[in-house]
Enzyme design. Structure first.
Site, PDB file in Angstrom:
ATOM      1  N   THR A  49       0.832  -1.203   0.000  1.00 13.49           N
ATOM      2  CA  THR A  49       0.000   0.000   0.000  1.00 13.49           C
ATOM      3  C   THR A  49       0.866   1.251   0.000  1.00 13.49           C
ATOM      4  OG1 THR A  49      -1.670  -1.229   1.249  1.00 13.49           O
ATOM      5  CG2 THR A  49      -1.886   1.163   1.185  1.00 13.49           C
ATOM      6  N   TYR A 112     -13.236  -6.277  -4.851  1.00 20.24           N
ATOM      7  CA  TYR A 112     -14.257  -5.655  -5.700  1.00 20.24           C
ATOM      8  C   TYR A 112     -15.528  -6.487  -5.651  1.00 20.24           C
ATOM      9  CZ  TYR A 112     -16.695  -3.168  -9.365  1.00 20.24           C
ATOM     10  OH  TYR A 112     -17.633  -2.436 -10.047  1.00 20.24           O
ATOM     11  N   TYR A 138      -2.185 -10.806   3.215  1.00 22.72           N
ATOM     12  CA  TYR A 138      -2.249  -9.400   3.604  1.00 22.72           C
ATOM     13  C   TYR A 138      -3.690  -9.116   4.000  1.00 22.72           C
ATOM     14  CZ  TYR A 138      -1.277  -4.320   3.015  1.00 22.72           C
ATOM     15  OH  TYR A 138      -1.106  -2.971   3.195  1.00 22.72           O
ATOM     16  N   LYS A 166       0.496 -10.476   7.055  1.00 25.74           N
ATOM     17  CA  LYS A 166       0.647  -9.068   7.413  1.00 25.74           C
ATOM     18  C   LYS A 166      -0.733  -8.591   7.845  1.00 25.74           C
ATOM     19  CE  LYS A 166       1.350  -4.363   6.195  1.00 25.74           C
ATOM     20  NZ  LYS A 166       1.105  -3.313   5.203  1.00 25.74           N
TER      21      LYS A 166
END
Length: 311
Positions: A49, A112, A138, A166
């Protein structure tokens, strides 16, 4: 470089320096990597990110990863974000990352369109089967709008699909429950749990997390290395003091006014403005459509760097 089992320590999610024209700035990226390694980080994470992977083209992603691998030159493992909406797209990124020399992959759940936990598990298994590199999940619900269930993570840890997590959920209670579940099956010795919440690193390490992936580590990697070392040595008062200093510095992500820019633009702009002020990168540009920090916000970032002892 082989990934330690389990991966531990400080793993900064690298910003991707850009030129004013929007190209990946190779010189600045190499300087940024060198500063991280000099601070003593244990691995680096490209195209997360903080690396603006959601805003970069596929060609820019490949350029940034190749440059990161070249700059690291085998001194620590390089984790590559292969974040995308669908399994097919993630597989393309994963194969490209393997070809460019990444040591491990980092992927979110598909997004999405929503996925059932069974579909998320199948997604990770397909990626792991297709590319023979350690795969780290993640968990970032703020971006993908679903949380990785603990039961799914334990299942994928047990069968060897995932090498770690993570956790950027911000849910310290859920993180602690996951750590308990992993310890109950002896999986904490092979499955890495890395917190992505840079404001509560000391608490996560006390609970049993193996390390941290701090966005603010772009700005102050040495601070997170000190925090981690204090925690691992059981110097909890010193760890808390370092954490408090970093909490104060973290205010730089809020320098941008919400009336004029998105939260993402303020965070990434704050990191890059700090790196520019520190002389690490040549330009604080962020990828379109993110707006740049205005001058008064950059002044606020400078003040926070001075207060943190970095300028």
């Amino acid at each position: 470089m082989p990934l330690p089992v389990p991966l531990s320590g400080v793993v900064p999610p690298l910003c991707t320096p850009l030129t004013r024209a929007g190209d990946v700035d190779l010189r600045s990226l190499a300087a940024h990597v060198e500063r991280q390694l000099a601070a003593g980080v244990d691995a680096v994470f490209a195209l997360g990110t903080s690396g603006e992977s959601a805003h970069l083209s596929d060609a820019q992603r490949r350029t940034a990863l190749r440059a990161t691998v070249d700059a690291v030159a085998g001194r620590v493992p390089v984790l590559a974000g292969v974040i995308d909406m669908t399994t097919a797209r993630v597989l393309e990124h994963a194969r490209a990352a393997a070809g460019l020399g990444a040591d491990a992959l980092v992927a979110t759940a598909p997004f999405y369109t929503g996925t059932h936990p069974a579909e998320t598990a199948a997604h990770y298994r397909r990626v792991r089967d297709a590319v023979d590199l350690p795969l780290i999940a993640y968990d970032i619900p703020s971006a993908v709008h679903s949380k990785l269930p603990a039961a799914t993570l334990v299942e994928l840890a047990a069968d060897g699909t995932l090498a770690g997590l993570k956790d950027s959920s911000g849910d310290l209670g859920a993180l602690r429950r996951l750590l308990l579940a992993l310890r109950g099956q002896g999986l904490d010795r092979t499955f890495a749990v890395l917190t992505g919440s840079e404001l509560t690193v000391d608490a996560a390490l006390l609970a049993g997390a193996h390390g941290v992936v701090p966005g603010l580590g772009n700005v102050d990697p040495a601070g997170y290395v000190r925090l981690y070392e204090h925690a691992r040595a059981g110097r909890w008062a010193e760890a808390a003091a370092e954490q408090d200093r970093l909490v104060a510095l973290f205010a730089l992500v809020e320098a941008g006014e919400p009336a004029g820019m998105s939260g993402s633009a303020s965070v990434l702009g704050g990191f890059k403005a700090a790196l520019h002020l520190l002389g690490v990168i040549d330009c604080a540009a962020t990828a379109a459509p993110l707006r740049p920090l205005p001058a008064d916000a950059v002044t606020a970032v400078r003040r926070l760097l001075v207060e943190a002892g970095l300028l």
